[in-house]
Design a protein around this motif. Structure first.
Motif, PDB file in Angstrom:
ATOM      1  N   GLU A 115      42.802  45.053  33.083  1.00 53.52           N
ATOM      2  CA  GLU A 115      44.196  44.799  33.451  1.00 53.52           C
ATOM      3  C   GLU A 115      44.714  45.907  34.371  1.00 53.52           C
ATOM      4  O   GLU A 115      45.388  45.642  35.370  1.00 53.52           O
ATOM      5  CB  GLU A 115      45.071  44.708  32.190  1.00 53.52           C
ATOM      6  CG  GLU A 115      44.907  43.403  31.421  1.00 53.52           C
ATOM      7  CD  GLU A 115      45.286  42.191  32.271  1.00 53.52           C
ATOM      8  OE1 GLU A 115      46.383  42.179  32.850  1.00 53.52           O
ATOM      9  OE2 GLU A 115      44.451  41.267  32.384  1.00 53.52           O
ATOM     10  N   ALA A 172      43.449  45.396  37.831  1.00 53.24           N
ATOM     11  CA  ALA A 172      44.001  44.225  38.521  1.00 53.24           C
ATOM     12  C   ALA A 172      45.459  44.439  38.933  1.00 53.24           C
ATOM     13  O   ALA A 172      45.959  43.767  39.848  1.00 53.24           O
ATOM     14  CB  ALA A 172      43.880  42.995  37.623  1.00 53.24           C
ATOM     15  N   ARG A 173      46.138  45.384  38.254  1.00 49.88           N
ATOM     16  CA  ARG A 173      47.578  45.563  38.494  1.00 49.88           C
ATOM     17  C   ARG A 173      47.847  45.903  39.964  1.00 49.88           C
ATOM     18  O   ARG A 173      47.209  46.799  40.535  1.00 49.88           O
ATOM     19  CB  ARG A 173      48.123  46.667  37.590  1.00 49.88           C
ATOM     20  CG  ARG A 173      49.637  46.716  37.542  1.00 49.88           C
ATOM     21  CD  ARG A 173      50.142  47.506  36.344  1.00 49.88           C
ATOM     22  NE  ARG A 173      49.625  46.988  35.075  1.00 49.88           N
ATOM     23  CZ  ARG A 173      48.994  47.724  34.174  1.00 49.88           C
ATOM     24  NH1 ARG A 173      48.796  49.002  34.374  1.00 49.88           N
ATOM     25  NH2 ARG A 173      48.552  47.163  33.054  1.00 49.88           N
ATOM     26  N   ASP A 191      45.455  41.621  44.359  1.00 51.71           N
ATOM     27  CA  ASP A 191      45.092  40.207  44.282  1.00 51.71           C
ATOM     28  C   ASP A 191      43.680  40.156  43.712  1.00 51.71           C
ATOM     29  O   ASP A 191      42.728  40.595  44.354  1.00 51.71           O
ATOM     30  CB  ASP A 191      45.140  39.601  45.696  1.00 51.71           C
ATOM     31  CG  ASP A 191      44.861  38.105  45.646  1.00 51.71           C
ATOM     32  OD1 ASP A 191      44.894  37.530  44.532  1.00 51.71           O
ATOM     33  OD2 ASP A 191      44.604  37.526  46.717  1.00 51.71           O
ATOM     34  N   TRP A 192      43.567  39.670  42.484  1.00 47.53           N
ATOM     35  CA  TRP A 192      42.256  39.676  41.802  1.00 47.53           C
ATOM     36  C   TRP A 192      41.782  38.237  41.673  1.00 47.53           C
ATOM     37  O   TRP A 192      42.496  37.386  41.162  1.00 47.53           O
ATOM     38  CB  TRP A 192      42.401  40.303  40.418  1.00 47.53           C
ATOM     39  CG  TRP A 192      41.068  40.636  39.783  1.00 47.53           C
ATOM     40  CD1 TRP A 192      40.194  39.768  39.241  1.00 47.53           C
ATOM     41  CD2 TRP A 192      40.493  41.935  39.643  1.00 47.53           C
ATOM     42  NE1 TRP A 192      39.093  40.418  38.770  1.00 47.53           N
ATOM     43  CE2 TRP A 192      39.248  41.766  39.005  1.00 47.53           C
ATOM     44  CE3 TRP A 192      40.893  43.226  40.000  1.00 47.53           C
ATOM     45  CZ2 TRP A 192      38.417  42.846  38.705  1.00 47.53           C
ATOM     46  CZ3 TRP A 192      40.061  44.293  39.695  1.00 47.53           C
ATOM     47  CH2 TRP A 192      38.829  44.114  39.061  1.00 47.53           C
ATOM     48  N   TRP A 230      38.869  35.587  40.324  1.00 43.45           N
ATOM     49  CA  TRP A 230      37.679  35.297  39.510  1.00 43.45           C
ATOM     50  C   TRP A 230      37.056  34.016  40.056  1.00 43.45           C
ATOM     51  O   TRP A 230      37.561  32.935  39.825  1.00 43.45           O
ATOM     52  CB  TRP A 230      38.036  35.072  38.049  1.00 43.45           C
ATOM     53  CG  TRP A 230      38.695  36.216  37.320  1.00 43.45           C
ATOM     54  CD1 TRP A 230      40.012  36.323  36.983  1.00 43.45           C
ATOM     55  CD2 TRP A 230      38.061  37.399  36.813  1.00 43.45           C
ATOM     56  NE1 TRP A 230      40.256  37.493  36.308  1.00 43.45           N
ATOM     57  CE2 TRP A 230      39.060  38.178  36.176  1.00 43.45           C
ATOM     58  CE3 TRP A 230      36.749  37.878  36.841  1.00 43.45           C
ATOM     59  CZ2 TRP A 230      38.800  39.405  35.576  1.00 43.45           C
ATOM     60  CZ3 TRP A 230      36.484  39.096  36.237  1.00 43.45           C
ATOM     61  CH2 TRP A 230      37.500  39.853  35.612  1.00 43.45           C
ATOM     62  N   LEU A 246      43.133  36.982  31.075  1.00 41.74           N
ATOM     63  CA  LEU A 246      43.158  38.087  32.022  1.00 41.74           C
ATOM     64  C   LEU A 246      43.976  37.723  33.255  1.00 41.74           C
ATOM     65  O   LEU A 246      44.060  36.554  33.638  1.00 41.74           O
ATOM     66  CB  LEU A 246      41.731  38.437  32.463  1.00 41.74           C
ATOM     67  CG  LEU A 246      40.901  39.219  31.457  1.00 41.74           C
ATOM     68  CD1 LEU A 246      39.445  39.215  31.849  1.00 41.74           C
ATOM     69  CD2 LEU A 246      41.432  40.651  31.344  1.00 41.74           C
ATOM     70  N   SER A 247      44.576  38.734  33.875  1.00 45.47           N
ATOM     71  CA  SER A 247      45.306  38.488  35.110  1.00 45.47           C
ATOM     72  C   SER A 247      44.343  38.070  36.205  1.00 45.47           C
ATOM     73  O   SER A 247      43.146  38.314  36.110  1.00 45.47           O
ATOM     74  CB  SER A 247      46.028  39.750  35.567  1.00 45.47           C
ATOM     75  OG  SER A 247      46.640  40.368  34.486  1.00 45.47           O
ATOM     76  N   GLY A 248      44.883  37.512  37.238  1.00 44.45           N
ATOM     77  CA  GLY A 248      44.062  37.138  38.383  1.00 44.45           C
ATOM     78  C   GLY A 248      43.995  35.645  38.545  1.00 44.45           C
ATOM     79  O   GLY A 248      44.345  34.877  37.659  1.00 44.45           O
ATOM     80  N   ARG A 249      43.532  35.237  39.722  1.00 42.61           N
ATOM     81  CA  ARG A 249      43.427  33.817  40.035  1.00 42.61           C
ATOM     82  C   ARG A 249      42.003  33.360  39.763  1.00 42.61           C
ATOM     83  O   ARG A 249      41.053  34.077  40.100  1.00 42.61           O
ATOM     84  CB  ARG A 249      43.725  33.569  41.518  1.00 42.61           C
ATOM     85  CG  ARG A 249      45.117  34.014  41.952  1.00 42.61           C
ATOM     86  CD  ARG A 249      45.375  33.516  43.353  1.00 42.61           C
ATOM     87  NE  ARG A 249      44.910  34.453  44.376  1.00 42.61           N
ATOM     88  CZ  ARG A 249      44.662  34.090  45.646  1.00 42.61           C
ATOM     89  NH1 ARG A 249      44.791  32.820  46.011  1.00 42.61           N
ATOM     90  NH2 ARG A 249      44.272  34.979  46.540  1.00 42.61           N
TER      91      ARG A 249
END
Lengths: 813, 226
Positions: free
Chosen positions: B93, B96-97, B100-101, B103, B116-119
């Motif tokens: 995390e 990614a903060r 632009d993350w 997956w 998890l954060s991200g696209r």
């Protein structure tokens, strides 16, 4: 050190002298002996008497002394008188072949005497159904290997199998004690003692320097009686005076091949021993090159296909061969009948090893064995002479390591768990009864148990995947049947490089060769194997496909292991030859001249000195030291010295080591040699260097396999064709970085220091030479330094230099 | 390295740096592989996930990308996402903060990590480059992929050195696997055949600096049929 003559002739004082008259052979066996016109030997009767009285024994007899029969007499007598109920006698030998050979001999005795006893072998070759039946209905006498004993004891029915055990016979015990297989067996024996208290143990050994160490290996606390056979005739050993001058370097003994050929031609049958499989291939090729009389000369080593080895063995037994070129695969046991001459090519490396090999000739105790030593270079000649001096003065080699392996113990813990729940306190008390583990601390034991249970990591990451589960009563039990099954698939203490079958295009298998050798070949390249020359066609799954080729200079597989450093004992005698002019009188003229010139131009070291020569050459400074402690110890020393030279600002560039000397080259001269070879080398630099070295990765791979961290690679693993290599190196890197105190890293370090680096030997040497550095600053290379200088340029690449190599390989930035 | 006209910088750690776009791509992290082995009875050191994230963090700190593309097989299996410990989750995390993350889905991890954060994407296109997990059989100019774990063997001065590597022919690039327990597959293996019809170059990772080595200078292991 123990005197050889004592071992051969003197009987230990003690109760055995009064045994002699009290026991005779059981009637049936006595008749059997008589029918052959044989007299039972004294040590055979002594062993029988001691065992009848309930003692365990260590029987020491030279090869051909009938010691195996001594081991079995009691079992035969007991079975003849009382009949059997379950497994009566367990016979353990280091080689499958010995078990098979013994089963045949015993079977004949049993058949002809009418003793009712079922005799079976159990090895890797035993069919599955038969093994299962042996667990439910064991034979009276089982002949097997250490690995099979450990596995048998890991079954839940171990109590049923071993509950009635009366006798355990360990054959060729000197080959096992001090090795990982010996550790495994020692641990398994503690289990057998727990399962069937009070049974007798019999160790059978060739003549050894320190029988007390073997005795303690065997001792379960009840004492072990030593029984010695009468001495055999003294061996007749000569060093070959080859017609040609003996070369300075090399290991092929090409200069002596015509003389070896003549020696073979002049006797009935000869065994030609070499130290490595590659030497075997070369010598065999060279002998056939000049075999004008078409003598039957065969080849025998551990890589050949089983059928081919058996063919050679039976041809030899029938007497249809004149000579066999062989490696240590023929050192032990299996009886070959009359061998008139043993030829040893290359330095024998140790007194015990030499005596064992010589024992193959004659093979009758009252006839002297005849042996011919053929050194391949001048230092080997000195080493051969050192071995002769040691034998002449009756000084045998010392004993090997005694500390048991951590990885082997981890395997034993899992084996114990696989047979049933265990109490850690009880297991610890049993384990320290095994002599290799006598000094094991409880703390380390607990870490090993924790490793087996959860992997032993600081993060409790794997609680859910525990292999051992704690029960309410404090015992530990195996978590599931799958874990036990996996254990049985992966047990064993020998970790070999993966091997590929060498197969002709018509499908015929010629033998096996280490995978890494084949992977280093390109398609079309030729190599010598099994006495022929082959070209590689390609690799299909686990086969190397080859076709016959003609090439006068094929590559020869270099096999891992097989070459040993000279023992400390032999090295000591070698230094005496250099130190004491009288001992040099027997040397050939060219070798004596070589040493005389050395005395004039530089010096020969005194018996406790370390000679260090320095000289400039090709714009660099060379330093050559002569510790005579063997290549592994010298390589360690080279690593440590170059690190220190780096810090002293000498700019070391590289080094090369052989069994006798170490050469280091650098940009600048080292002024303070005393500081360079100080004992603190081993303290300051060793750990630091070791952590990053590929040696440690190699021992980690072995340790991780034996301890069950990773599964063995079984044949056929490359079948998918899309093999992603997931090597133990990756695991090692992660573990070292994140958990440097893990018990398996400690095991790998110990293993590397004991077996690969010979740090203890190095330490003894550094202590010995303190204040005895004999330094000579010369203008050029000395005669003594020439052999090691000839090896410069052929040294291994240190792992730290890999980046330099990649850079040197080039490519576009 | 030029791929479809775009200048890229292969990094010795094994990440691909596109400095101009302030983007890095990384392939085959295989987070949770140690634990997956443990589930099947091999209690391998559990630190691989941590080790992989830490190495990735070092690269991100040094290269300061605005966009991070994980090219699939980021997680070794479905359980790997749910089995991630708190520290690893927090570390991912953190990384990614403010970025632009992305997956990309892989064959080991087809479902996007929801927690998890991200696209989560099947593929991602930026300028002349398309980022996806598996190299496609059809020739797609500008394809950046992973999946195959390329490795190569060179033979300097008679020794053999095997390393993970980038492989590219100027039209596409295949990244080395980044995960601590992710192995390598030799570039001569059949899995690579047809991907580089006109030959290729490799860049070995793990050394001091990156150099382009022509594919024809590599050792072709004897077990691979020609």
């Amino acid at each position: 050190m123990k005197s050889l003559h004592d071992d051969l002739h003197v009987t230990a004082p003690g109760p055995e002298s009064c045994l002699r008259h009290s026991t005779s052979l059981p009637e049936a066996v006595g008749h059997w002996f008589m029918a052959r016109g044989w007299q039972p030997r004294r040590h055979q009767l002594d062993t029988l008497a001691a065992m009848t009285q309930g003692h365990s024994c260590l029987v020491i007899a030279p090869t051909g002394g009938g010691k195996t029969m001594a081991g079995f007499l009691f079992s035969l007598a007991d079975l003849a008188s009382s009949g059997g109920s379950g497994l009566h006698t367990l016979y353990v030998a280091p080689l499958k072949a010995l078990c098979v050979d013994m089963a045949r001999n015993l079977g004949a005795v049993v058949d002809e005497t009418g003793i009712s006893a079922r005799i079976e072998t159990r090895t890797g070759d035993t069919p599955q159904a038969c093994r299962r039946r042996q667990r439910s209905d064991p034979p009276d006498i089982l002949l097997t290997t250490p690995e099979s004993v450990a596995l048998l004891a890991s079954w839940p029915e171990a109590g049923h199998i071993f509950g009635h055990l009366r006798v355990v016979i360990v054959d060729e015990i000197h080959e096992l004690a001090g090795t990982k297989r010996g550790d495994q067996l020692a641990l398994a024996l503690t289990r057998l003692s727990a399962l069937s208290p009070g049974h007798r143990r019999i160790g059978l050994s060739a003549t050894v320097a320190e029988p007390m160490k073997l005795r303690s290996y065997l001792d379960d606390g009840a004492g072990v009686m030593i029984i010695r056979a009468d001495g055999g005739a003294f061996p007749d050993i000569t060093i070959m005076e080859a017609g040609n001058r003996i070369p300075l370097a090399g290991h092929t003994a090409r200069h002596a091949v015509p003389d070896i050929y003549r020696a073979i031609r002049d006797v009935g049958t000869a065994l030609v021993f070499v130290n490595t499989r590659s030497q075997a291939e070369r010598v065999f090729q060279d002998l056939w090159e000049i075999n004008d009389d078409n003598l039957g000369i065969a080849l025998h080593h551990g890589s050949l296909a089983r059928e081919q080895r058996l063919k050679v063995e039976s041809a030899m037994a029938e007497g249809s061969l004149r000579a066999v070129v062989a490696t240590s695969t023929l050192d032990l046991g299996v009886d070959w009948g009359a061998v008139d001459l043993v030829v040893q090519i290359g330095a024998p490396k140790g007194v015990a090893r030499m005596l064992q090999r010589i024992g193959r000739a004659g093979h009758r105790m009252d006839e002297p064995s005849r042996a011919l030593l053929v050194p391949a270079n001048r230092f080997e000649l000195l080493e051969c002479q050192a071995v002769l001096d040691a034998i002449g003065e009756g000084v045998l080699d010392g004993a090997p390591r005694e500390r048991g392996g951590i990885d082997v113990l981890a395997q034993h813990v899992l084996a114990t768990a696989a047979s049933g729940p265990f109490d850690p306190d009880t297991l610890y008390r049993d384990v320290i009864k095994a002599p290799p583990y006598a000094s094991l601390e409880r703390g380390l034991f607990d870490r090993i148990v924790d490793y087996v249970a959860t992997g032993g990591y600081a993060l409790a990451a794997y609680e859910r995947f525990r292999r051992l589960t704690a029960c309410d009563d404090g015992t530990l039990r195996i978590s599931n049947e799958a874990t036990a099954r996996r254990f049985r698939m992966n047990a064993g203490t020998i970790v070999e490089d993966a091997r590929l079958k060498v197969r002709m295009r018509n499908g015929k298998v010629i033998g096996e060769v280490e995978e890494h050798f084949v992977l280093g070949l390109s398609v079309g390249e030729t190599f010598a194997f099994a006495g022929d020359v082959w070209a590689l066609v390609g690799i299909r799954q686990t086969d190397a496909i080859v076709t016959r080729a003609r090439d006068r200079d094929p590559r020869v597989p270099v096999y891992g292991g097989g070459s040993f450093p000279p023992t400390t004992n032999v090295a000591g005698f070698l230094r005496k030859i250099l130190a004491e002019p009288d001992r040099r009188a027997v040397l050939p003229d060219d070798v004596r001249e070589w040493l005389d010139i050395q005395t004039k131009l530089s010096a020969l070291p005194g018996v406790d000195d370390l000679l260090v020569e320095t000289f400039p050459r090709a714009g660099k400074m060379f330093l050559v030291a002569f510790p005579f402690e063997g290549r592994p110890a010298h390589q360690t020393l080279g690593m440590l010295m170059t690190r220190r030279m780096e810090r002293m600002g000498a700019g070391p560039l590289g080094f090369v080591a052989n069994d006798y000397a170490l050469a280091i080259w650098s940009l600048r001269r080292v002024l303070d040699i005393e500081t360079l070879v100080d004992e603190s080398l081993l303290l300051e630099d060793l750990d630091d260097w070791l952590a990053g070295s590929s040696l440690l990765k190699r021992s980690f791979r072995k340790v991780a396999t034996v301890a069950g961290l990773i599964e063995r690679q079984h044949p056929g693993y490359r079948k998918t064709g899309r093999q992603v290599t997931f090597s133990t190196d990756l695991i090692y890197d992660v573990l070292r970085r994140h958990e440097p105190d893990h018990v398996l890293l400690e095991a790998a370090r110990k293993e590397a220091m004991d077996t690969l680096l010979e740090t203890r030997r190095l330490e003894d040497m550094l202590v010995r030479v303190r204040g005895r550095i004999l330094q000579r600053d010369l203008d050029t290379v000395s005669p003594l330094a020439l052999p090691v200088m000839l090896e410069v340029g052929r040294q291994m690449v240190a792992s730290s230099a890999l980046d330099d190599l990649i850079d040197a390989f080039g490519g576009d930035p | 390295m030029i791929v479809n006209g775009t200048a890229l910088q292969p990094d010795p750690t094994g990440v691909l740096h596109w400095a101009e776009a302030r983007l890095i791509a990384v392939a085959d992290l295989h987070l949770g592989k140690g634990k997956a082995f443990a589930r099947h009875g091999s209690l391998l050191p559990p630190h691989d996930t941590n080790a992989t994230i830490r190495r990735l963090a070092e690269a991100i700190t040094r290269l300061e990308p605005e966009c991070v593309v994980c090219l699939g097989d980021s997680f070794h299996d479905r359980e790997a996402v749910s089995g991630l410990d708190q520290a690893s989750l927090a570390a991912l995390e953190d990384l990614a903060r403010g970025r632009d993350w992305i997956w990309i889905a892989g064959n080991h991890d087809p479902a996007p990590p929801a927690m998890l954060s991200g696209r989560a994407m099947e593929a991602f296109t930026n300028g002349g480059l398309t980022f996806r997990h598996e190299p496609s059989c059809a020739m797609v100019a500008g394809e950046v992929s992973g999946h195959l774990h390329p490795s190569a063997v060179i033979a300097p001065k008679g020794t053999r050195i095997r390393r993970r590597c980038f492989a590219s022919d100027g039209r596409r690039v295949i990244l080395p696997a980044f995960g601590a327990y992710a192995g390598g597959l030799d570039v001569h293996e059949r899995a690579f055949s047809g991907l580089f019809p006109a030959g290729f170059d490799v860049w070995l990772v793990g050394g001091r600096e990156m150099r382009r080595i022509r594919g024809n200078r590599l050792v072709r292991p004897a077990w691979i049929e020609s």
